[in-house]
Design a protein around this motif. Structure first.
Motif, short mmCIF file in Angstrom:
data_model
loop_
_atom_site.label_atom_id
_atom_site.label_comp_id
_atom_site.label_asym_id
_atom_site.label_seq_id
_atom_site.Cartn_x
_atom_site.Cartn_y
_atom_site.Cartn_z
N LYS A 781 32.04 96.50 33.83
CA LYS A 781 31.33 95.58 34.72
C LYS A 781 32.17 95.16 35.91
CE LYS A 781 27.66 95.41 32.09
NZ LYS A 781 26.38 96.02 32.53
N ARG A 782 33.47 95.45 35.88
CA ARG A 782 34.33 95.14 37.00
C ARG A 782 35.32 96.29 37.17
NH1 ARG A 782 35.75 90.06 38.83
NH2 ARG A 782 35.39 89.12 36.77
N VAL A 783 35.17 97.06 38.24
CA VAL A 783 36.04 98.20 38.50
C VAL A 783 36.42 98.16 39.98
CG1 VAL A 783 36.30 100.70 38.42
CG2 VAL A 783 34.84 99.55 36.73
N PHE A 784 37.71 98.34 40.26
CA PHE A 784 38.15 98.24 41.66
C PHE A 784 39.42 99.06 41.88
CE2 PHE A 784 39.85 94.75 39.16
CZ PHE A 784 41.20 94.69 39.50
N VAL A 792 45.70 104.23 48.11
CA VAL A 792 45.32 103.73 46.79
C VAL A 792 46.48 103.91 45.82
CG1 VAL A 792 43.76 104.01 44.83
CG2 VAL A 792 42.88 104.17 47.17
N ALA A 793 46.92 102.80 45.23
CA ALA A 793 48.03 102.84 44.28
C ALA A 793 47.58 102.58 42.85
CB ALA A 793 49.07 101.79 44.68
N LEU A 794 46.41 101.97 42.71
CA LEU A 794 45.86 101.69 41.38
C LEU A 794 44.36 101.96 41.44
CD1 LEU A 794 46.69 100.58 38.55
CD2 LEU A 794 46.04 98.30 39.38
N PRO A 795 43.94 103.17 41.11
CA PRO A 795 42.53 103.53 41.27
C PRO A 795 41.68 103.14 40.07
CG PRO A 795 43.80 105.44 40.60
CD PRO A 795 44.79 104.30 40.73
N GLY A 796 40.41 102.81 40.33
CA GLY A 796 39.42 102.60 39.28
C GLY A 796 39.88 101.68 38.18
N PHE A 797 40.45 100.57 38.54
CA PHE A 797 41.05 99.69 37.53
C PHE A 797 39.98 98.79 36.92
CE2 PHE A 797 43.90 96.13 36.15
CZ PHE A 797 44.63 96.88 35.23
N ASP A 798 39.97 98.75 35.60
CA ASP A 798 39.06 97.91 34.82
C ASP A 798 39.92 97.02 33.94
OD1 ASP A 798 37.38 96.85 32.82
OD2 ASP A 798 36.03 98.57 32.89
N VAL A 799 40.00 95.74 34.28
CA VAL A 799 40.92 94.83 33.57
C VAL A 799 40.54 94.71 32.11
CG1 VAL A 799 41.86 92.47 33.49
CG2 VAL A 799 41.36 93.53 35.70
N THR A 830 34.45 98.61 43.36
CA THR A 830 33.41 99.65 43.30
C THR A 830 32.27 99.20 42.39
OG1 THR A 830 34.64 100.74 41.52
CG2 THR A 830 35.03 101.51 43.76
N VAL A 831 32.60 98.40 41.37
CA VAL A 831 31.60 97.78 40.50
C VAL A 831 31.98 96.30 40.35
CG1 VAL A 831 30.51 97.72 38.22
CG2 VAL A 831 31.20 99.91 39.22
N GLY A 832 31.06 95.41 40.63
CA GLY A 832 31.39 93.99 40.52
C GLY A 832 32.38 93.57 41.60
N ASP A 833 33.23 92.62 41.26
CA ASP A 833 34.24 92.10 42.17
C ASP A 833 35.62 92.50 41.71
OD1 ASP A 833 32.48 90.78 43.88
OD2 ASP A 833 32.48 88.96 42.66
N ALA A 834 36.51 92.76 42.67
CA ALA A 834 37.92 92.91 42.33
C ALA A 834 38.48 91.56 41.93
CB ALA A 834 38.68 93.48 43.52
N ILE A 835 39.65 91.56 41.27
CA ILE A 835 40.22 90.30 40.78
C ILE A 835 41.72 90.45 40.64
CG2 ILE A 835 40.01 90.84 38.30
CD1 ILE A 835 39.07 87.92 37.89
N VAL A 836 42.45 89.34 40.85
CA VAL A 836 43.87 89.29 40.55
C VAL A 836 44.24 87.84 40.27
CG1 VAL A 836 44.68 89.00 42.94
CG2 VAL A 836 46.17 90.09 41.25
N SER A 837 45.10 87.63 39.28
CA SER A 837 45.50 86.28 38.91
C SER A 837 46.80 85.84 39.58
CB SER A 837 45.66 86.17 37.38
OG SER A 837 44.42 86.24 36.74
N ALA A 838 47.67 86.77 39.87
CA ALA A 838 48.93 86.47 40.57
C ALA A 838 49.53 87.78 41.04
CB ALA A 838 49.91 85.74 39.65
N LEU A 839 50.36 87.69 42.06
CA LEU A 839 51.07 88.89 42.48
C LEU A 839 52.47 88.51 42.95
CD1 LEU A 839 49.93 90.06 46.00
CD2 LEU A 839 48.76 88.18 44.87
#
Length: 849
Positions: A781-784, A792-799, A830-839
């Protein structure tokens, strides 16, 4: 103190106090707050019965003289005895009242005065229902304003006229420099025989020259009241012109017998002016438009509560005036004579109001105000009008504040009722009473909830002459940029009724600092309330407000932090932190300085964020408030540049790079009469100087056990969010159970959507560490994608898929090379919203200069 209904026993140990006095001290700042250093006194939240005892000085009354006791205020109810004889009672903690003490007074002997005051909540069993019944402020107890003995002759101006002076003057008209003034005098003959005399009224200018005099005969039977009405004119009258020229005459009213002997006199400053509210032009003073901009004011300070000295009040008003305000809304009750006299002298325009706040019934089954409450509201309205009638500074009489919550009343400001009574009948009655008392001044009220999307809100507009609206877009609801459209909508809806903005603002904690006030949500009823957000909101709102000529006034909320027993917010307990100045009056927040450079023509310059000393990032925007023609920024002695014509006197130098260790920040503002400077030292730690550690979606960075993180910054797009939940905006957050991390609070917040981080890293090689938590979405439901500098360094990431479910923290580390423009990290869904908690962007070799 106590709850006793009878005077304390004779052997009771009395504590010596000085009046003005209140036993209450409420409100504190948390350890570590700059405001906590100067606010050191015991806390006393007691609401109950207090007794005062005084032996009056021995004196003798001559002939038929009368002795009166005057109380400028006693909260919230009072009963008075002299030598065991009950003189009377008073219900209402904000207005003056008097008692005739002649018969109880022992001439030349010992006289014991006892005063019982009671500040218990009105819903307490056996307590008289006295306004306010609810409200977001603490009702202090005590004799918190002066008490006086007054001696008069048997014939005198009315002493029992609701605490008024007995002399009431109105400027009826001003035509070709000639002012027509009407004076009503109420007199009393307490003697046992009839009296023939006259009332003489004269006006004296500032140089002591009498400019007008008129007399009216008076004939009084024994022990009766009477009135005298006088009309006079002043040629070539010098007008009271607000802050531009607050010229005051002295009005002297004399009560004389038929032989000309003086019986009594009243002397008061008087300003000649006319005031009007126009639905399109705003506020008119003497026929000319004056843009009113000011503050709301409560009557307490952190050190003394309500027991303010004259010098305390003078300091508060001086702080307000120095900021450039030309009006004060005296909230939410009648304030004392000192602030009114200062407003007269300084030219400040006042909004006076009674404490009809939020609630007007005592039980859930009441559909309208019970008679006792309505009577008390009427009493307090008449007292406020008669006691402040002659002050030229008073423009309007306010009859209510926020009685239109309907079923949406927040629990923290009074018990919500299941079936909401209609306030309109009471308001209509009070409005008519105010008009009968003073046909010239306009009536007003402040609403909270019309057009705010709340169900069951009663429409209280159209009852009073003018309408005030309390609106908190960008704080409790909506967005800061909504003000313009909201105000325009209300103006259009009430096209024939003059409109004012009576409250707007945000909390500001002087110990909390954000790297970007848009980086995360504030918590309007909780702890996250950084000083920078308060300043940012006012910077967004004031330009919108200034652009509305139809507003007849605007009052921000609030001038000073103040006591309330219902809040634990920001860096305080039992304090409303929306003040632009701290509760002790010692710290002027950034937002105060914003208005100082916008409202006042007096030169000023101030670096914003001065209390944010230990910086989380080595690159920051530097903001300077300056009303100078040009302002220069220097960092460590090097000029960063000069700015001219900054919009709304707010100059911002973006992306200023600091060095490791101490950095000297200096502002140089060049005015026509010279240079003013301001400076501060900011510190950047070794790690912060080289790395960028960002707590995404957080307006305040969570403390990290290993490294210094900053709040969310350097982003473009997306929206902040949190995995934590709560039932409503006033309820506390329930912490989500996140596993796999040593820093739950950091992991809980996030930025989501389609967004980019522009990291101003120096050229060199870095490791980008991304922290993720999936708050709720299922796998797929969330892929980015995550791209660094366009690749692109991290493709198709699904947390959720990578972590094995929701609320499980994981990290990913990616190599990166910063170029001249730094690093660009893009989160593309690509699906839903991208997300990150900290970087984290951490150097792996020494960055090149």
């Amino acid at each position: 103190m106590g709850d006793a209904a009878e005077p304390p026993a004779s052997d009771t140990t009395w504590q010596p106090v000085e009046v003005p006095h209140s036993w209450n001290r409420i409100g504190s700042y948390l350890p570590g707050s700059p405001a906590a250093a100067t606010l050191k006194r015991p806390i006393d939240q007691t609401q109950g019965v207090g007794w005062y005892k005084l032996t009056l000085p021995a004196a003798r009354l001559s002939g038929a003289q009368r002795l009166w006791l005057e109380f400028e205020a006693a909260s919230r109810t009072a009963e008075v005895w002299l030598n065991g004889q009950r003189l009377g009672s008073h219900a209402g903690g904000f207005s003056a009242f008097r008692f005739d003490a002649t018969s109880a007074y022992r001439q030349g002997g010992s006289n014991v005065l006892l005063v019982k005051v009671d500040n218990r909540a009105p819903e307490t069993l056996g307590v008289q229902p006295t306004l306010p019944l609810a409200g977001d402020f603490f009702v202090h107890g005590g004799l918190y304003r002066p008490v006086k003995m007054i001696v008069t002759q048997a014939a005198h101006f009315a002493m029992l006229d609701h605490g008024g002076s007995g002399v009431y003057a109105q400027t009826r008209s001003i035509d070709n420099g000639k002012a027509a003034i009407s004076i009503l005098s109420r007199v009393r003959n307490d003697a046992g025989r009839a009296l023939r005399g006259q009332v003489v009224v004269r006006f004296v200018d500032r140089d002591g020259k009498e400019v007008a005099r008129q007399a009216s005969p008076v004939q009084l039977s024994a022990r009766t009241d009477g009135e005298a009405r006088i009309d006079l004119t002043i040629d070539q009258a010098r007008l009271w012109q607000g802050t531009a020229d607050p010229y005051l005459y002295t009005m002297v009213a004399e009560f004389r017998d038929n032989k000309g002997a003086l019986l009594d006199s009243v002397s008061q400053p008087f300003g000649i002016r006319t005031m009007a509210l126009d639905p399109d032009r705003g506020f008119l003073l003497n026929g000319k438009v004056v843009a009113l901009h000011g503050v709301g004011l409560h009557q307490d300070s952190g050190q003394d509560g309500w027991a303010l000295s004259d010098s305390d009040i003078e300091k508060m008003v001086s702080t307000i005036r120095e900021m450039g305000a030309n009006t004060i809304r005296l909230t939410h009750y009648q304030h004392g004579p000192v602030v009114h006299a200062l407003a007269d002298k300084l030219g400040l325009i006042l909004w006076d109001e009674i404490p009809l706040v939020t609630a007007w019934t005592l039980s859930p089954d009441e559909k309208e105000a019970p008679k006792a409450v309505a009577d008390n509201a009427r009493q307090q309205l008449v007292e406020m009008i008669r006691q402040n009638y002659n002050h030229p500074s008073v423009a309007v009489w306010g009859i209510a504040n926020e009685v239109d919550f309907g079923p949406n009343r927040p629990d923290f400001i009074g018990k919500a009722v299941s079936e909401v009574p209609d306030p309109r009948g009471l308001l209509t009655d009070l409005n008519a009473l105010a008009k009968a008392e003073d046909p010239i001044r306009r009536t007003v009220l402040a609403n909270c909830c019309e057009n705010n999307g709340m169900p069951g809100v009663p429409d209280v507009s159209g009852i009073t002459d003018g309408l005030g609206v309390n609106r908190y877009m960008g704080w409790y609801y909506g967005k800061a940029d909504d003000f313009s459209s909201v105000l325009d909508g209300l103006h259009q809806k009430h096209a024939g009724q003059p409109l004012a903005l009576t409250e707007y603002g945000a909390g500001g904690a002087t110990s909390q600092h954000s790297d970007d006030p848009q980086g995360g949500p504030i918590n309007a009823s909780g702890r996250d309330q950084p000083e920078e957000y308060q300043a940012w909101l006012h910077e967004r709102v004031w330009p919108q407000v200034k652009a509305k000529p139809y507003l007849w006034g605007s009052w921000l909320w609030n001038s000073f932090d103040f006591a309330t027993k219902v809040r634990k917010e920001g860096d305080s307990i039992d304090i409303n932190t929306k003040g632009l100045v701290t509760y002790d009056g010692a710290i002027r927040k950034d937002a105060w300085w914003y208005y100082r450079v916008n409202w006042s023509a007096q030169p000023a310059v101030q670096i914003a964020g001065k209390r944010y000393v230990d910086r989380a990032y080595g690159v920051t925007d530097v903001k300077i408030y300056s009303n100078a023609p040009e302002t220069e920024l220097l960092v460590n002695g090097t000029s960063i540049g000069t700015m001219r014509g900054c919009a709304f006197a707010t100059c911002v130098w973006p992306g200023v790079r600091l060095t490791e260790g101490q950095n000297r920040i200096e502002a140089r503002a060049r005015f026509a009469n010279g240079v003013q400077t301001d400076g501060v030292d900011w510190t950047v730690g070794r790690d912060a100087a080289a790395a960028f550690r960002i707590d995404s979606g957080a307006i305040l960075a969570a403390a990290d056990p290993a490294h210094r993180f900053g709040s969310d910054a350097f982003f473009d797009g997306g929206a902040p969010g949190t995995a934590d939940t709560r039932k409503n905006r006033y309820a506390p957050f329930q912490a989500a159970a996140i596993t796999g991390t040593a820093n739950r609070d950091q992991a809980a917040t996030y930025r989501s959507g389609d967004f980019t981080y522009h990291i101003p890293a120096k050229p060199g090689r870095y490791t980008v560490i991304l922290h993720f938590v999936e708050p709720s979405a299922e796998r797929g439901k969330r892929v980015f994608d995550v791209a660094i500098n366009g690749k692109v360094a991290l493709p198709g990431f699904d947390v959720a898929a990578a972590a094995g479910g929701t609320l499980k923290a994981i990290t990913r580390s990616l190599p990166a090379t910063a170029v001249k423009d730094g690093l660009t990290i893009n989160f593309k869904p690509t699906v839903g919203d991208a997300i990150v908690s900290a970087l984290e962007v951490v150097p792996i070799d020494t960055p090149r200069p």
